[in-house]
Design an enzyme around this catalytic site. Structure first.
Site, mmCIF file in Angstrom:
data_model
loop_
_atom_site.group_PDB
_atom_site.id
_atom_site.type_symbol
_atom_site.label_atom_id
_atom_site.label_comp_id
_atom_site.label_asym_id
_atom_site.label_seq_id
_atom_site.Cartn_x
_atom_site.Cartn_y
_atom_site.Cartn_z
ATOM 1 N N LYS A 107 -3.855 14.012 2.755
ATOM 2 C CA LYS A 107 -3.416 13.613 1.412
ATOM 3 C C LYS A 107 -4.756 13.778 0.367
ATOM 4 O O LYS A 107 -5.908 13.489 0.966
ATOM 5 C CB LYS A 107 -3.194 12.026 1.563
ATOM 6 C CG LYS A 107 -2.854 11.146 0.366
ATOM 7 C CD LYS A 107 -2.296 9.931 0.883
ATOM 8 C CE LYS A 107 -1.974 9.210 -0.542
ATOM 9 N NZ LYS A 107 -1.561 7.791 -0.089
ATOM 10 N N SER A 182 2.938 6.554 -1.734
ATOM 11 C CA SER A 182 2.290 7.312 -2.297
ATOM 12 C C SER A 182 2.145 8.722 -1.663
ATOM 13 O O SER A 182 1.828 9.613 -2.234
ATOM 14 C CB SER A 182 1.092 6.878 -2.905
ATOM 15 O OG SER A 182 0.098 6.492 -1.842
ATOM 16 N N SER A 206 2.515 3.092 1.778
ATOM 17 C CA SER A 206 2.202 4.501 1.393
ATOM 18 C C SER A 206 2.465 5.522 2.394
ATOM 19 O O SER A 206 2.597 6.649 1.965
ATOM 20 C CB SER A 206 1.094 4.792 0.266
ATOM 21 O OG SER A 206 1.360 4.334 -0.843
HETATM 22 N N1 GLN Z 1 4.008 1.597 -3.371
HETATM 23 C C1 GLN Z 1 2.870 0.775 -3.132
HETATM 24 C C2 GLN Z 1 2.304 0.476 -4.499
HETATM 25 O O1 GLN Z 1 2.952 1.020 -5.319
HETATM 26 C C3 GLN Z 1 2.142 1.139 -2.119
HETATM 27 C C4 GLN Z 1 0.854 2.132 -2.431
HETATM 28 C C5 GLN Z 1 0.136 2.407 -1.057
HETATM 29 O O2 GLN Z 1 0.450 1.914 -0.036
HETATM 30 N N2 GLN Z 1 -0.899 3.244 -1.631
HETATM 31 O O3 GLN Z 1 1.522 0.298 -4.692
#
Ligand code: GLN
Length: 496
Positions: A107, A182, A206
């Site tokens: 990532k 994400s 994420s």
């Molecule tokens: N979907 C969650 C958010 O929008 C989690 C993001 C993450 O884990 N980086 O914050």
């Protein structure tokens, strides 16, 4: 909370249009199979990497999982691994490299030496880092080969990859849909068959969210189990890096390599044990009432319940547990994560190239921090309430371990939403992270296991299994047996 759940729109999952055929797709090569073949000199790492680069060339125009492809670097490293393995053989030395020749993508909020580091943002034109993040160094030492950097929501803030400054990734199973986020690029790269495994980060879900939406395994390790130096922080008290892969064993292999000798010990052995001895006797699976009910789309719930039946069939005892405060978890997560993100990103709030979602989070963080009295009054205010809720959740989750060995819920209440399905209000559109934030707020280990297709949408459904902090090996043991049972059940259904 109800506002978030109302947005979780089961009706979205229209069955029209293409869902790329999950059943008749060629079997993905596993990291384990590749590493064995390379170690046994049945294949060389150079050919494994050139296959991965070819798959990337085929699939990228369709899925846009990657922000950078490191063809020359990966090819050179593969050749070096082949030389080392051959030298070992000539000298009669055993070469035990867990991930020998396994191509992976990382990532793009994680430093890889000499490769761009964008965090999915146009504001951050960093020069390529001169050092690898510790977890990348450990993967390489285990023989893995970094073939690229994966797309993500800007600074990890999002659940669809649509907040990436470089355009959204697409779900390889249906390109009209998000792969989740994400770590959506990491999940899409694995699901498309570009690489057998990838690394993501998980602050609120994420890794598990995109894994569930792409039909693969994703793990948020226990908080602190994998070192995060060289990983750009989002919210340090919640952040964790972890693996995404096609199988539980493959995920354990990456996790073990990244966690190092102490925290990683026994993870692969536990996964293999679960895959070989398909048995859950002695396990008590706590089904979290608040996360397992009608807040989920009907087809998601059916798959979840079928998974529970399979677990019970393997001898697990199902226990109902209740976590009433979980209804406030998502809101608490947003406040805490937005506040903590200021430590790294506050200086960017005025930047003209910062995306709307990231700016919104930073403004929320500034707002809660301005509203929170310090000193004697620091127990008042929204942030203090959020932390109190996290403490309460922690106590409630801790209490469940007296009754159960793992907890279970659907990973998400829905299957992959269509792209463009509303970025305007992060708290009202389909909340794919309402069941995942629990593990971040409490630091426990959590894994999303693919359990087949939603009967309504034909898209993958994930089941989230959670274990106490530090009990990651238990999670792999249980997940691997469940995975084996689900595979047998699915094959039986297909034959019927
Ligand atoms: N979907 C969650 C958010 O929008 C989690 C993001 C993450 O884990 N980086 O914050």
């Amino acid at each position: 909370m109800t506002a978030f759940l109302r947005g979780a729109n089961p009706a979205d999952g229209s069955a029209d249009g293409p869902v790329n055929d999950l059943v008749n797709r060629p079997a993905r090569e596993t990291a384990r199979g590749l590493a064995d073949a390379v170690t046994e000199h049945q294949r060389d790492a150079a050919s494994v990497v050139s296959d991965a680069l070819a798959a990337i060339a085929v699939h990228e125009p369709r899925v846009h999982a990657l922000l950078h492809v490191a063809g020359a670097d990966a090819t050179a490293r593969a050749a070096r691994i082949d030389r080392e393995l051959h030298a070992d053989r000539e000298h009669g030395r055993p070469s035990a490299r867990l991930l020998a020749g396994v191509p992976v993508v990382i990532k793009d909020n994680i430093a890889v030496r000499g490769m761009p580091l964008t965090c999915g943002s146009a504001v951050w034109a960093l020069t390529p880092p001169r050092r690898d993040a510790t977890l990348v160094r450990r993967l390489r030492r285990a023989g893995a080969i970094v073939v690229g950097k994966a797309n993500l929501d800007e600074f990890g803030m999002g659940a669809t990859t649509e907040t990436s400054a470089f355009g959204a990734s697409r779900n390889p199973l249906d390109e009209r849909r998000t792969p989740g986020g994400s770590s959506g690029g990491s999940a899409a790269a694995v699901a498309a068959g570009e690489v057998p495994a990838a690394v993501g980060t998980d602050t609120g879900g994420s890794i598990r969210e995109p894994a569930a939406q792409c039909g693969i395994v994703g793990v948020k390790p226990s908080h602190g189990s994998i070192p995060l130096n060289g990983v750009v922080p989002f919210a340090p008290s919640l952040d964790q890096a972890g693996p995404l892969a096609g199988t539980v064993v493959d995920a354990a292999m990456l996790h073990q390599a990244m966690a190092g000798a102490r925290n990683g010990r026994g993870l692969v052995a536990a996964a293999l044990a679960g895959a070989v001895h398909v048995d859950l006797r002695g396990h008590r699976v706590g089904v979290v009432t608040e996360m397992a009910g009608l807040a989920n789309a009907p087809g998601v719930l059916r798959r979840f319940n079928r998974c529970l039946e399979q677990m019970a069939g393997l001898g697990a005892e199902l226990v109902e547990v209740s976590l009433p405060t979980v209804s406030g978890a998502l809101e608490a997560y947003y406040l805490i994560s937005s506040y903590e993100s200021l430590a790294t990103l506050a200086g960017l709030v005025e930047h003209p190239l910062l995306g709307d979602e990231a700016r919104r989070r930073l403004l929320v963080g500034q707002q809660v921090s301005a509203d929170s009295p310090s000193g004697a009054d620091s127990s008042r205010g929204a942030l203090a309430d959020a932390w109190r809720l996290a403490d309460d959740l922690q106590a409630a989750v801790d209490a469940t371990w007296a009754e159960c060995t793992v907890l279970a819920s659907p990973t998400l209440p829905v299957t992959a939403p269509l792209l463009g399905n509303g970025l305007d209000d992060p708290l009202s559109t389909p909340r794919t992270d309402c069941w995942t934030v629990l593990a971040n707020l409490t630091g426990i280990a959590a894994l999303s296991l693919p359990v087949g297709e939603c009967p309504d949408t034909g898209l993958p459904v994930g089941v989230q299994l959670m274990a106490p902090h530090g009990a990651d090996a238990r999670l792999y043991r249980v997940a691997a047996s469940t995975e084996a049972a689900m595979e047998t059940a699915t094959q039986r259904e297909l034959r019927a």
